[in-house]
Write an enzyme that holds these catalytic residues in place. Sequence first.
Site, mmCIF file in Angstrom:
data_model
loop_
_atom_site.group_PDB
_atom_site.id
_atom_site.type_symbol
_atom_site.label_atom_id
_atom_site.label_comp_id
_atom_site.label_asym_id
_atom_site.label_seq_id
_atom_site.Cartn_x
_atom_site.Cartn_y
_atom_site.Cartn_z
ATOM 1 N N ASP A 31 0.860 -1.278 0.068
ATOM 2 C CA ASP A 31 0.097 -0.027 -0.124
ATOM 3 C C ASP A 31 0.968 1.219 0.018
ATOM 4 N N PHE A 80 -7.094 -4.726 -4.353
ATOM 5 C CA PHE A 80 -7.833 -3.627 -3.863
ATOM 6 C C PHE A 80 -7.557 -2.313 -4.389
ATOM 7 N N LYS A 84 -11.387 5.796 -5.047
ATOM 8 C CA LYS A 84 -12.534 5.196 -5.244
ATOM 9 C C LYS A 84 -13.643 6.173 -5.042
ATOM 10 N N SER A 124 -17.327 -3.680 -8.683
ATOM 11 C CA SER A 124 -18.250 -2.865 -7.961
ATOM 12 C C SER A 124 -19.754 -3.032 -8.717
ATOM 13 N N THR A 126 -21.386 -0.852 -9.305
ATOM 14 C CA THR A 126 -21.586 0.368 -10.145
ATOM 15 C C THR A 126 -21.489 0.206 -11.548
ATOM 16 N N TYR A 148 -14.627 6.974 -12.662
ATOM 17 C CA TYR A 148 -14.275 5.909 -11.436
ATOM 18 C C TYR A 148 -14.916 4.532 -11.888
ATOM 19 N N LYS A 152 -13.563 0.702 -13.319
ATOM 20 C CA LYS A 152 -13.811 -0.740 -12.966
ATOM 21 C C LYS A 152 -14.493 -1.611 -14.164
ATOM 22 N N PHE A 176 -21.496 -4.883 -3.548
ATOM 23 C CA PHE A 176 -22.480 -3.907 -3.306
ATOM 24 C C PHE A 176 -22.083 -2.900 -2.227
ATOM 25 N N ASN A 177 -22.915 -2.595 -1.300
ATOM 26 C CA ASN A 177 -22.516 -1.647 -0.442
ATOM 27 C C ASN A 177 -21.769 -1.972 0.895
ATOM 28 N N ASN A 197 -20.681 8.491 1.564
ATOM 29 C CA ASN A 197 -21.287 7.418 1.799
ATOM 30 C C ASN A 197 -22.335 7.477 3.012
ATOM 31 N N LEU A 198 -23.353 6.819 2.790
ATOM 32 C CA LEU A 198 -24.749 6.921 3.782
ATOM 33 C C LEU A 198 -23.953 6.690 5.229
HETATM 34 P P1 NAD Z 1 -9.590 2.286 0.168
HETATM 35 O O1 NAD Z 1 -9.321 3.691 -0.253
HETATM 36 O O2 NAD Z 1 -10.023 2.396 1.839
HETATM 37 O O3 NAD Z 1 -8.606 1.341 0.379
HETATM 38 C C1 NAD Z 1 -7.742 1.551 -0.975
HETATM 39 C C2 NAD Z 1 -6.347 1.318 -0.686
HETATM 40 O O4 NAD Z 1 -5.421 1.186 -2.063
HETATM 41 C C3 NAD Z 1 -5.985 2.582 0.300
HETATM 42 O O5 NAD Z 1 -5.221 2.010 1.246
HETATM 43 C C4 NAD Z 1 -4.827 3.215 -0.662
HETATM 44 O O6 NAD Z 1 -3.909 3.855 0.157
HETATM 45 C C5 NAD Z 1 -4.495 2.007 -1.804
HETATM 46 N N1 NAD Z 1 -3.995 2.445 -2.972
HETATM 47 C C6 NAD Z 1 -4.591 3.330 -3.983
HETATM 48 N N2 NAD Z 1 -3.593 3.497 -4.910
HETATM 49 C C7 NAD Z 1 -2.394 2.896 -4.806
HETATM 50 C C8 NAD Z 1 -1.315 2.626 -5.571
HETATM 51 N N3 NAD Z 1 -1.204 3.129 -6.577
HETATM 52 N N4 NAD Z 1 -0.593 2.096 -4.770
HETATM 53 C C9 NAD Z 1 -0.722 1.462 -3.594
HETATM 54 N N5 NAD Z 1 -1.655 1.719 -2.965
HETATM 55 C C10 NAD Z 1 -2.601 2.121 -3.403
HETATM 56 O O7 NAD Z 1 -10.819 1.910 -0.485
HETATM 57 P P2 NAD Z 1 -11.823 0.549 -0.079
HETATM 58 O O8 NAD Z 1 -13.134 0.921 0.385
HETATM 59 O O9 NAD Z 1 -11.186 -0.365 0.815
HETATM 60 O O10 NAD Z 1 -11.987 -0.171 -1.550
HETATM 61 C C11 NAD Z 1 -11.122 -1.136 -1.791
HETATM 62 C C12 NAD Z 1 -11.319 -1.658 -3.523
HETATM 63 O O11 NAD Z 1 -13.068 -1.982 -3.415
HETATM 64 C C13 NAD Z 1 -11.233 -0.535 -4.330
HETATM 65 O O12 NAD Z 1 -10.895 -0.933 -5.543
HETATM 66 C C14 NAD Z 1 -12.582 0.009 -4.531
HETATM 67 O O13 NAD Z 1 -12.750 0.623 -5.848
HETATM 68 C C15 NAD Z 1 -13.510 -1.110 -4.532
HETATM 69 N N6 NAD Z 1 -14.906 -0.758 -3.961
HETATM 70 C C16 NAD Z 1 -15.169 -0.343 -2.861
HETATM 71 C C17 NAD Z 1 -16.459 -0.092 -2.448
HETATM 72 C C18 NAD Z 1 -16.767 0.743 -1.316
HETATM 73 O O14 NAD Z 1 -17.752 1.023 -0.961
HETATM 74 N N7 NAD Z 1 -15.686 0.816 -0.436
HETATM 75 C C19 NAD Z 1 -17.404 -0.683 -3.296
HETATM 76 C C20 NAD Z 1 -17.177 -1.354 -4.635
HETATM 77 C C21 NAD Z 1 -15.785 -1.456 -4.902
HETATM 78 C C1 UD1 Z 2 -21.749 4.810 -4.004
HETATM 79 C C2 UD1 Z 2 -21.081 5.089 -5.104
HETATM 80 C C3 UD1 Z 2 -20.997 3.648 -6.174
HETATM 81 C C4 UD1 Z 2 -20.543 2.636 -5.469
HETATM 82 C C5 UD1 Z 2 -21.378 2.372 -3.937
HETATM 83 C C6 UD1 Z 2 -20.983 1.364 -3.291
HETATM 84 C C7 UD1 Z 2 -21.348 7.507 -5.463
HETATM 85 C C8 UD1 Z 2 -22.191 8.583 -6.366
HETATM 86 N N1 UD1 Z 2 -21.716 6.297 -5.818
HETATM 87 O O1 UD1 Z 2 -23.182 4.943 -4.275
HETATM 88 O O2 UD1 Z 2 -19.908 3.924 -7.155
HETATM 89 O O3 UD1 Z 2 -20.518 1.577 -6.352
HETATM 90 O O4 UD1 Z 2 -21.220 3.533 -3.262
HETATM 91 O O5 UD1 Z 2 -19.812 1.645 -2.627
HETATM 92 O O6 UD1 Z 2 -20.739 7.817 -4.520
HETATM 93 N N2 UD1 Z 2 -27.578 9.082 0.952
HETATM 94 C C9 UD1 Z 2 -28.215 10.106 1.764
HETATM 95 N N3 UD1 Z 2 -27.565 11.001 2.443
HETATM 96 C C10 UD1 Z 2 -26.086 10.969 2.454
HETATM 97 C C11 UD1 Z 2 -25.082 9.960 1.820
HETATM 98 C C12 UD1 Z 2 -26.072 8.976 0.855
HETATM 99 O O7 UD1 Z 2 -29.336 10.123 1.779
HETATM 100 O O8 UD1 Z 2 -25.444 11.786 3.130
HETATM 101 C C13 UD1 Z 2 -28.313 7.985 0.256
HETATM 102 C C14 UD1 Z 2 -27.864 7.850 -1.301
HETATM 103 O O9 UD1 Z 2 -28.798 8.966 -1.931
HETATM 104 C C15 UD1 Z 2 -28.233 6.649 -1.479
HETATM 105 C C16 UD1 Z 2 -27.768 5.805 -0.366
HETATM 106 O O10 UD1 Z 2 -27.821 6.584 0.722
HETATM 107 O O11 UD1 Z 2 -29.664 6.289 -1.788
HETATM 108 C C17 UD1 Z 2 -26.358 5.179 -0.443
HETATM 109 O O12 UD1 Z 2 -25.566 6.132 -0.596
HETATM 110 P P1 UD1 Z 2 -23.841 5.580 -0.675
HETATM 111 O O13 UD1 Z 2 -23.429 5.030 0.639
HETATM 112 O O14 UD1 Z 2 -23.126 7.140 -1.292
HETATM 113 O O15 UD1 Z 2 -23.914 4.629 -1.842
HETATM 114 P P2 UD1 Z 2 -24.322 4.558 -3.472
HETATM 115 O O16 UD1 Z 2 -25.253 5.611 -3.658
HETATM 116 O O17 UD1 Z 2 -24.735 3.049 -3.591
#
Ligand code: NAD
Ligand code: UD1
Length: 336
Positions: A31, A80, A84, A124, A126, A148, A152, A176-177, A197-198
């Site tokens: 990382d 990972f 994001k 994702s 998404t 973004y 993916k 998913f979320n 995020n929510l």
């Molecule tokens: P995060 O940002 O907490 O973790 C990602 C990590 O990657 C971080 O620690 C960051 O420092 C590291 N990183 C980024 N670019 C790098 C690079 N070039 N070299 C080395 N390290 C690097 O994110 P997360 O929520 O843990 O997500 C992990 C993965 O899951 C991501 O690919 C994200 O797109 C995907 N994902 C996340 C969600 C979500 O809601 N959290 C949903 C769908 C997909």
């Molecule tokens: C986000 C990402 C999406 C990703 C997904 C899963 C965005 C625009 N999209 O979407 O790419 O795949 O997370 O990690 O960021 N909400 C509120 N108030 C808030 C925050 C959110 O009402 O302050 C609502 C949103 O409108 C949504 C729900 O909560 O209906 C979930 O929101 P969020 O956690 O941002 O996730 P996604 O919308 O699914």
Amino acid sequence: MAVLVTGGAGYIGSHTAVALHEAGRDVVVIDNFANSSRKATDAVRALTADSVVVVEADLLDGEALAEVFADHDIDEVIHFAAHKAVGESVQKPLDYYRNNLGSTIGLVDAMVGAGVSRLVFSSSCTVYGQPDEIPVVETAPTGAESPYGWTKYMSEQILRDAAAALDLDVVSLRYFNPVGAHESGTLGEDPNGIPNNLVPVVMQVAVGRLEKLMVFGDDYDTPDGTAIRDYIHVVDLAEGHVAALDALANGLAGCTAINLGTGVGSSVLEVIGAAADAVGAAIPYEIVDRRAGDIEQIYARTEYAAEVLGWRSERDLAAMMRDHWNWQRKNPNGFH
Ligand code: NAD
Ligand code: UD1
């Protein structure tokens, strides 16, 4: 032999490093701490008898990456590492394409160079946008609505092509979320700045860092008018990665995309209610306009994950809120 976990200091990667250790695997994390803290890897090491090796390096640095493969007996990889933030990706598209696609390509190069063939990739839901049919199945049409999301979509395509040509076996997991935290309360999500995020917003309201939650729209075509998502406990998600590595080790070949969700849709108001129960206090909120780009509802069809990985989520929304709150309560400022 060890699993290389890129982005293993991040939210999902850190929980997965712990789950891998619990499943008996040795773990090497790489990382650059671009979006994470050393305190997260300290917490991972504390939960894993100091066994997880942490390498600070950027995945875009091909030499550093080759060195990691040379220094450790790696036979499996979970990727990972990525930027994001959807909104930021619209402002800085080149940063997102460079980091997210460059890291994926560089990683595959290094794997091929080291003769490592098994890869699990973080994708994702998404990529589905607003699907025509829910629960959404893996064969539904895919695309993207932000740079973004395109990273993916494109990474999945790059990995399909690489799997076909370079003898790799890949599982792209469409999350998913993810919400929740490790039950110890020592590991959890620590977003930079004001979260988007929510659940992180809800919990920062609960802990007093934010005054109230803005609910983005109550005029959707859903039972209570608020949008519906498939929230999944991050520890269930972590265990899904262990199952994906096991499936690859047991002969799952080629490139396979699999949903990781619960199959249960929850509305924003349902999440607020579950959070209030966990916190033991009301979460102040205000209904405001819809957020641009939001979809109305999505949740996963989970049968394919059960069939191919033998994995299903186990933790419900109440457990997600209990564990997220436990983390937030014990660490009001995250790792800072
Ligand atoms: P995060 O940002 O907490 O973790 C990602 C990590 O990657 C971080 O620690 C960051 O420092 C590291 N990183 C980024 N670019 C790098 C690079 N070039 N070299 C080395 N390290 C690097 O994110 P997360 O929520 O843990 O997500 C992990 C993965 O899951 C991501 O690919 C994200 O797109 C995907 N994902 C996340 C969600 C979500 O809601 N959290 C949903 C769908 C997909
Ligand atoms: C986000 C990402 C999406 C990703 C997904 C899963 C965005 C625009 N999209 O979407 O790419 O795949 O997370 O990690 O960021 N909400 C509120 N108030 C808030 C925050 C959110 O009402 O302050 C609502 C949103 O409108 C949504 C729900 O909560 O209906 C979930 O929101 P969020 O956690 O941002 O996730 P996604 O919308 O699914």
